[in-house]
Design a protein around this motif. Structure first.
Motif, PDB file in Angstrom:
ATOM      1  N   PHE A   1       1.005  -1.294   0.065  1.00  0.00           N
ATOM      2  CA  PHE A   1       0.037   0.152   0.000  1.00  0.00           C
ATOM      3  C   PHE A   1       1.039   1.069  -0.201  1.00  0.00           C
ATOM      4  CE2 PHE A   1       1.090  -0.926   4.460  1.00  0.00           C
ATOM      5  CZ  PHE A   1       0.843   0.857   4.780  1.00  0.00           C
ATOM      6  N   TYR A   2       0.406   2.414  -0.340  1.00  0.00           N
ATOM      7  CA  TYR A   2       1.108   3.619  -0.224  1.00  0.00           C
ATOM      8  C   TYR A   2       0.970   4.192   1.372  1.00  0.00           C
ATOM      9  CZ  TYR A   2       1.514   3.103  -5.072  1.00  0.00           C
ATOM     10  OH  TYR A   2       1.863   2.608  -6.324  1.00  0.00           O
ATOM     11  N   ALA A   3       1.796   4.477   1.744  1.00  0.00           N
ATOM     12  CA  ALA A   3       1.862   5.347   3.178  1.00  0.00           C
ATOM     13  C   ALA A   3       1.901   6.838   3.006  1.00  0.00           C
ATOM     14  CB  ALA A   3       3.235   4.715   4.040  1.00  0.00           C
ATOM     15  N   TYR A   4       1.125   7.266   4.214  1.00  0.00           N
ATOM     16  CA  TYR A   4       1.163   8.778   4.432  1.00  0.00           C
ATOM     17  C   TYR A   4       1.423   8.970   5.756  1.00  0.00           C
ATOM     18  CZ  TYR A   4      -3.721   7.563   5.370  1.00  0.00           C
ATOM     19  OH  TYR A   4      -4.824   6.995   5.739  1.00  0.00           O
ATOM     20  N   GLY A   5       1.238  10.557   6.193  1.00  0.00           N
ATOM     21  CA  GLY A   5       1.626  11.019   7.509  1.00  0.00           C
ATOM     22  C   GLY A   5       0.859  10.053   8.540  1.00  0.00           C
ATOM     23  N   GLY A   6       1.630   9.553   9.423  1.00  0.00           N
ATOM     24  CA  GLY A   6       1.132   8.890  10.562  1.00  0.00           C
ATOM     25  C   GLY A   6       1.401   7.319  10.528  1.00  0.00           C
ATOM     26  N   ASP A   7       1.670   6.994   9.278  1.00  0.00           N
ATOM     27  CA  ASP A   7       1.798   5.542   9.007  1.00  0.00           C
ATOM     28  C   ASP A   7       3.306   4.960   9.616  1.00  0.00           C
ATOM     29  OD1 ASP A   7      -0.623   4.930   8.025  1.00  0.00           O
ATOM     30  OD2 ASP A   7       0.064   5.422   6.145  1.00  0.00           O
ATOM     31  N   PHE A   8       4.183   5.819   9.684  1.00  0.00           N
ATOM     32  CA  PHE A   8       5.301   5.599  10.303  1.00  0.00           C
ATOM     33  C   PHE A   8       5.540   5.878  11.714  1.00  0.00           C
ATOM     34  CE2 PHE A   8       5.922   6.237   5.800  1.00  0.00           C
ATOM     35  CZ  PHE A   8       6.555   5.078   5.354  1.00  0.00           C
ATOM     36  N   GLY A   9       4.569   6.104  12.602  1.00  0.00           N
ATOM     37  CA  GLY A   9       4.554   6.364  13.806  1.00  0.00           C
ATOM     38  C   GLY A   9       5.316   7.611  14.089  1.00  0.00           C
ATOM     39  N   GLU A  10       4.866   8.831  13.324  1.00  0.00           N
ATOM     40  CA  GLU A  10       5.628  10.009  13.682  1.00  0.00           C
ATOM     41  C   GLU A  10       4.843  10.684  14.844  1.00  0.00           C
ATOM     42  OE1 GLU A  10       4.697  10.547   9.144  1.00  0.00           O
ATOM     43  OE2 GLU A  10       4.425   8.846  10.838  1.00  0.00           O
ATOM     44  N   GLU A  11       5.846  11.429  15.505  1.00  0.00           N
ATOM     45  CA  GLU A  11       5.404  12.208  16.672  1.00  0.00           C
ATOM     46  C   GLU A  11       4.404  13.292  16.396  1.00  0.00           C
ATOM     47  OE1 GLU A  11       7.376  15.037  20.337  1.00  0.00           O
ATOM     48  OE2 GLU A  11       8.494  14.402  18.483  1.00  0.00           O
ATOM     49  N   LEU A  12       4.637  13.945  15.251  1.00  0.00           N
ATOM     50  CA  LEU A  12       3.787  14.998  14.623  1.00  0.00           C
ATOM     51  C   LEU A  12       3.616  14.514  13.092  1.00  0.00           C
ATOM     52  CD1 LEU A  12       5.178  18.198  15.903  1.00  0.00           C
ATOM     53  CD2 LEU A  12       2.973  17.095  16.669  1.00  0.00           C
ATOM     54  N   HIS A  13       2.300  14.654  12.966  1.00  0.00           N
ATOM     55  CA  HIS A  13       2.081  14.454  11.246  1.00  0.00           C
ATOM     56  C   HIS A  13       0.877  15.015  10.765  1.00  0.00           C
ATOM     57  CE1 HIS A  13      -1.079  11.416  11.717  1.00  0.00           C
ATOM     58  NE2 HIS A  13      -0.337  10.915  12.745  1.00  0.00           N
ATOM     59  N   ASP A  14       0.631  15.224   9.429  1.00  0.00           N
ATOM     60  CA  ASP A  14      -0.527  15.916   8.866  1.00  0.00           C
ATOM     61  C   ASP A  14      -1.086  14.966   8.000  1.00  0.00           C
ATOM     62  OD1 ASP A  14      -0.511  18.454   9.940  1.00  0.00           O
ATOM     63  OD2 ASP A  14       1.329  18.703   9.184  1.00  0.00           O
ATOM     64  N   GLY A  15      -1.064  13.542   8.354  1.00  0.00           N
ATOM     65  CA  GLY A  15      -1.978  12.756   7.692  1.00  0.00           C
ATOM     66  C   GLY A  15      -1.924  12.510   6.384  1.00  0.00           C
ATOM     67  N   ASN A  16      -2.919  12.455   5.618  1.00  0.00           N
ATOM     68  CA  ASN A  16      -2.878  12.063   4.180  1.00  0.00           C
ATOM     69  C   ASN A  16      -3.089  13.504   3.329  1.00  0.00           C
ATOM     70  OD1 ASN A  16      -5.668  12.497   4.878  1.00  0.00           O
ATOM     71  ND2 ASN A  16      -6.296  11.917   2.932  1.00  0.00           N
ATOM     72  N   PHE A  17      -2.720  14.703   4.043  1.00  0.00           N
ATOM     73  CA  PHE A  17      -2.472  15.910   3.210  1.00  0.00           C
ATOM     74  C   PHE A  17      -1.460  15.926   2.279  1.00  0.00           C
ATOM     75  CE2 PHE A  17      -2.254  20.685   3.200  1.00  0.00           C
ATOM     76  CZ  PHE A  17      -3.825  20.789   2.740  1.00  0.00           C
ATOM     77  N   VAL A  18      -0.574  14.937   2.412  1.00  0.00           N
ATOM     78  CA  VAL A  18       0.506  14.764   1.325  1.00  0.00           C
ATOM     79  C   VAL A  18       0.071  13.850   0.026  1.00  0.00           C
ATOM     80  CG1 VAL A  18       1.428  12.636   2.203  1.00  0.00           C
ATOM     81  CG2 VAL A  18       3.105  14.451   1.290  1.00  0.00           C
ATOM     82  N   ILE A  19      -1.133  13.451   0.187  1.00  0.00           N
ATOM     83  CA  ILE A  19      -1.637  12.784  -0.830  1.00  0.00           C
ATOM     84  C   ILE A  19      -2.611  13.859  -1.609  1.00  0.00           C
ATOM     85  CG2 ILE A  19      -2.967  10.724  -1.566  1.00  0.00           C
ATOM     86  CD1 ILE A  19      -0.401   9.962  -0.362  1.00  0.00           C
ATOM     87  N   ASP A  20      -2.041  14.487  -2.353  1.00  0.00           N
ATOM     88  CA  ASP A  20      -2.887  15.624  -2.990  1.00  0.00           C
ATOM     89  C   ASP A  20      -2.443  15.932  -4.418  1.00  0.00           C
ATOM     90  OD1 ASP A  20      -0.426  16.511  -2.534  1.00  0.00           O
ATOM     91  OD2 ASP A  20      -1.270  18.199  -1.192  1.00  0.00           O
TER      92      ASP A  20
END
Length: 995
Positions: A555-574
């Motif tokens: 699958f294609y990972a986005y923010g939060g899928d790597f256990g980040e302390e801070l992230h903005d989710g799938n806003f990078v999928i745009d």
């Protein structure tokens, strides 16, 4: 010559010096001088902090046998060292400028290489094209220097330490965080390492240290002017040293009979100018006794004339996209093939401009833009969004201690890229607020290169921008700006200056998930108002990183899928293309809307109108193919003979004079459509002959209204039935049609929210959930046979828990054959309905899973919605249920086919199944999972086929809009709760065997 703002001394605040020991910036070019690529497998050690990094690992005899290997170029997080992290605005470390945390991941690289022995005694330069975020470098134990500016080149003089003919040891220490990270808060993955090329360059004495190509075009006379400056290195060091003079060099352009000394201006009476539509390049060379440097010369002049941006005297309309460098496996370590793939896809989808968000790209990408023809806004590697968005004090943009870093970044971009004709504007950076450092960048760039305007969006006073640039202004504001009646600035002098500047939407139409909607209305404004010169859709590609779950499913990972302390989710999928560069429906829609040729068919007037929206090219490059289809089947076809239409002009012709067959289709042929296509008449550099650039459709004939005859007296109550249709005695739902078992249909208003529905700006999805639109309850109020005995009438109330509003739905079923029924649905809102749009209004049913082949007549072949439908053309279409799905990285509403006249869902082997006929049309969605499944999933691989195909027959859907970052749907695309009537015929298809 204006000195570059470069120095190698330490800043007066520790940690702020952008570079140390780095040579002055210069143009990126090839030559016949020897070079050695140092790309490949390097020894690599990763430490969680600088303190844990191995001491002395830069010494030649250091034992690195226990280290791993890492490919250069690459990012270490994508090789298992640390983890990727995504934030849009927030810095993933404390704001304590210029300091960074002790927990600063550090990568040490070592490479042993052997330069050719013939390099002995020659000057040599070591070049890094991109290292994130800061690095120090040693060669054979000698420290060469350090640099920040991740997407910018850095060169080091290695003449005195290089040992040709024997082993050399190159060591590089890269830190993930540095003072430079405060200037690199771009909307993208935080990824570290040496991610662009590393090259060793032999620099011959008397060679060509730097060149600056000045090639202008006079649109009034057709003449070109050329001057190529060849500069010495130390005369731009900015340290007061006069240095060496430039070498004697000549400029040779055989095709133009040019052979002149460098620095001399030559006028060519007639040249073919460079533009995105006609990217004419002339091959030349800069020659000294020691070196030959090829140059590709594009004659063009960029200017702002009477408040309009022009190239070669013509107004430019930017049909642009924002492009990050990205690959799902390699991050920003893109290959030449990746870059070519991007350029070809852009050209084939009518894109003519690129903003290099938000940093200079790999220089080879700019070579491709020169070659294939794309206008470029080249953007500096600068963004302090966290300060701006969070309104923190101390934004570096207005802090004088950061001035050297700002100027250094601007100089390294301009000097590297100054010879590309594709670059029509420099950009100071992105979302860095306002401040004196940005003004200093602007002033330096204007002095160094007055031939190009400068762009910056973050300061709306436009003090440091030659164009008025905005992000995500809605349609009404764009129109006001086009009419020059926008809200004034407080300062009347600044206000007057801004109103005199051209307007560009540097970002608009956020392409996140399903969308963007509203593109057509933007484009019409760009074409209507001279000041509105287009814009750049955000953005080109979904930044999904290819990975696998614990079961091995990709699958294609986005923010939060790597256990980040801070992230903005799938806003990078745009993006307009999926991570693997498959075009999304959004790109297909954009291609249609920004067609450089518009084909308007008006069957009522009997005319064909061709409008040439090109700036310089006539339509002689196109062949014009036409086809008449009756009920979706080709009835006649051919090629039109059209005289070339000049750029900016339109020609209207009688249809019958061009296509006599339009009057020859017999009555009873059903719905008849004419389609005219503009295709490339000959191969182009970016597509083969026959590639479709534009198309238009017009309906020549509508079918006569026809309603199937009702079987009189076919309705029964015990059990409830209408002809061959059987209904549940309690709910009144259809459960069997002939021998086909099914479930439903029943009223449905829910769709899995799109990214645009879920955006905080739109707040649709949150409000829908608060009001219970996703959990409606159905109550059957009555099941009756109509007084005439022809119809079964089912009355229902559909409402959410805890609310007093409802939809009253009355189903009227009549038999129109042995295994066919007609459904008339009346829907009336009841009670105090909230002021909210409905997600959709339709009927949901479930049919057996083996009915997986779908054919329909109507717009297609791709998905379409009320405000995203320009790319759908009417005809016969077919696909499997699986192929109907659009695999958005973040699952959401998708796959809807709009205005379907009739459709079949059948078994592929037997042809048995279900036919649906609209009265007159319906929206069609079919998938192997429920809307609730789609709503619950967070990645596409989490969707699992069920034992049914779930079909929705829509009365209407709510628009899509662009509210994930921008305006929501326009008012005319909002679906309100209002009385509605809908009718379809459902027919059992027997096929050739059991269905």
């Amino acid at each position: 010559m204006t000195p570059a703002p470069h120095s190698t001394h330490r800043s007066h605040r520790a940690g702020l010096a952008p570079t140390a020991g780095v040579l002055p910036p210069r143009a990126w070019f090839d030559s016949n001088a020897p070079r050695l690529s140092l790309n490949g497998a390097w020894r690599f050690h990763h430490a969680p902090a600088v303190a844990a990094a191995p001491d002395g690992c830069w010494e030649p005899d250091y034992d690195d046998a226990g280290w791993g290997h890492l490919t250069v170029p690459s990012h270490w997080q994508l090789a298992g060292y640390g983890r990727p992290a995504y934030t849009n605005v927030r810095y993933p470390f404390p704001l304590d400028a210029p300091n960074v945390p002790d927990e600063n991941p550090t990568g040490d690289y070592r490479l042993t290489f052997r330069p050719p022995p013939e390099w002995a005694g020659r000057p040599a330069v070591l070049r890094f094209d991109g290292v994130d975020s800061s690095f120090r470098v040693w060669l054979n134990g000698a420290e060469l220097g350090s640099a920040t500016g991740s997407r910018l080149p850095a060169e080091f003089d290695v003449t005195d330490v290089l040992r040709p003919g024997t082993d050399n040891v190159l060591a590089v220490r890269v830190q993930q965080w540095s003072a430079g990270s405060y200037l690199e808060d771009q909307d993208m993955w935080w990824l570290s390492g040496i991610f662009r090329d590393v090259t060793l360059l032999a620099r011959p004495a008397g060679g060509v240290p730097d060149i600056f190509v000045h090639a202008g075009y006079d649109a009034a006379t057709g003449a070109g002017t050329l001057r190529v400056d060849v500069d010495g290195t130390s005369d731009r060091a900015g340290d007061g040293d006069d240095g060496d003079s430039a070498p004697a060099a000549r400029v040779v352009v055989p095709e133009l009979d040019i052979d002149v000394p460098a620095g001399e201006t030559v006028t060519v009476p007639t040249v073919r100018p460079w533009s995105a539509e006609s990217p004419q390049l002339y091959d030349g060379e800069v020659v000294t006794a020691a070196e030959r440097v090829p140059v590709r010369i594009g004659f063009r002049t960029v200017a702002i004339e009477d408040g309009v941006l022009t190239v070669n005297g013509r107004r430019v309309l930017l049909r642009g996209i924002n492009r990050h460098e990205f690959h799902p496996d390699r991050g920003r370590a893109v290959t030449e093939q990746d870059m070519l793939d991007d350029v070809l896809l852009m050209k084939r989808h009518n894109v003519n401009a690129v903003r290099t968000s938000h940093y200079p790209p790999h220089p080879h990408f700019l070579d491709l833009c020169d070659q294939y023809g794309l206008y470029v806004i080249d953007e500096c590697d600068l963004e302090t969004h966290g300060y701006v968005f969070e309104k923190w004090e101390g934004n570096p943009s207005d802090d004088p201690v950061w001035r050297e870093s700002y100027l250094d970044r601007m100089a390294r971009m301009v000097e590297r890229d100054k010879n590309h004709p594709s670059i029509i504007m420099w950009s100071l950076g992105n979302e860095a607020g306002a401040g004196a450092n940005l003004v200093a960048m602007y002033e330096w760039a204007r002095q160094r290169d007055p031939s190009r305007p400068i762009h910056y969006e973050g300061d709306h006073t436009t003090v440091c921008s030659d164009v008025y640039s905005r992000m995500y202004a809605d349609h009404a504001e764009v129109e006001a700006i086009g009419r020059r009646i926008e809200e004034p600035l407080d300062d009347p002098v600044l206000d007057a200056a801004r109103r005199a500047k051209p307007f560009v939407l540097c970002e608009y139409a956020h392409a996140m998930g399903n969308g963007p909607g509203g593109l057509l209305e933007y484009q019409r404004l760009f074409e209507m108002y001279e000041r509105c010169q287009g814009g750049f859709v955000w953005e080109w590609i979904d930044h999904g990183l290819r990975t696998r779950d614990s079961s091995g499913r990709e699958f294609y990972a986005y923010g939060g899928d790597f256990g980040e302390e801070l992230h903005d989710g799938n806003f990078v999928i745009d993006g307009l293309v999926f991570p693997d560069r498959t075009p999304s429906p959004g790109l297909i829609e954009l291609k249609k809307i920004i067609e450089p040729v518009r084909i308007d068919l008006d069957p009522d007037a009997g005319t064909l109108r061709v409008t040439n929206l090109h700036e310089v090219a006539d339509t002689g490059r196109y062949a014009w193919e036409w086809v008449i289809e009756a009920a979706g089947a080709p009835a006649a076809w051919g090629t039109l003979k059209l005289d070339p239409v000049a750029p900016g002009r339109a020609v209207t012709s009688p249809l019958t004079a061009l296509i006599p067959q339009v009057d020859e289709i017999p009555d009873g042929a059903g719905e008849v459509w004419l389609t005219v296509r503009a295709v490339l008449a000959a191969d182009a550099a970016w597509a083969d002959a026959g590639h479709e650039v534009a198309w238009g459709q017009g309906r020549l004939r509508a079918p006569a209204p026809r309603r199937p005859a009702v079987v009189a007296g076919a309705a029964r109550m015990d059990p409830p039935s209408v002809g061959g249709a059987r209904f549940d005695a309690t709910t009144g739902r259809l459960v069997r049609l002939g021998d086909l078992d099914l479930e439903g249909p029943r009223l449905d208003i829910w769709r899995a929210p799109t990214d645009n529905d879920s955006a905080q700006a739109a707040a649709n999805a949150a409000a829908w959930r608060r009001k219970g639109f996703h959990r409606m309850h159905h109550r059957t109020e009555g099941i009756d046979v109509a007084a005439d005995g022809d119809a079964l009438v089912v009355r229902t109330r559909v409402a959410p828990a805890a609310e007093a509003f409802a939809l009253l739905a009355i189903y009227r079923w009549t038999a129109v054959g042995d295994a066919a029924v007609r459904l008339e649905l009346d829907v009336v809102p009841d009670g105090p309905w909230p002021d909210l749009p409905l997600p959709r209004l339709g009927l949901r049913l479930a049919i057996p899973a083996h009915l997986g082949l779908v054919r329909w007549f109507g717009p297609g072949p791709g998905e379409a919605y009320p405000d995203i439908r320009q790319a759908a053309r009417v005809g016969n279409h077919g696909a499997t249920v699986d192929a109907l799905q659009t695999p958005y990285v973040f699952p959401q509403e998708n796959g809807h086919r709009i205005d379907v006249r009739h459709a079949t869902l059948t078994d592929a082997s037997t042809g048995a199944g279900l036919e649906v006929v609209g009265d007159p049309v319906f929206g069609l969605t079919a998938r192997r999972w429920t809307t609730e499944d789609l709503d619950a999933a967070r990645h596409h691989h989490e969707l699992h086929p069920r034992e049914h195909v779930f079909v929705t027959l829509d009365v209407a859907q709510h628009g899509i809009g662009s509210a994930s970052c921008g305006p929501g749907e326009l008012p005319r695309y909002r679906l309100r709760a209002a009385p509605a009537r809908f009718a379809v015929v459902l027919r059992r298809l027997a096929g050739t065997g059991r269905g």
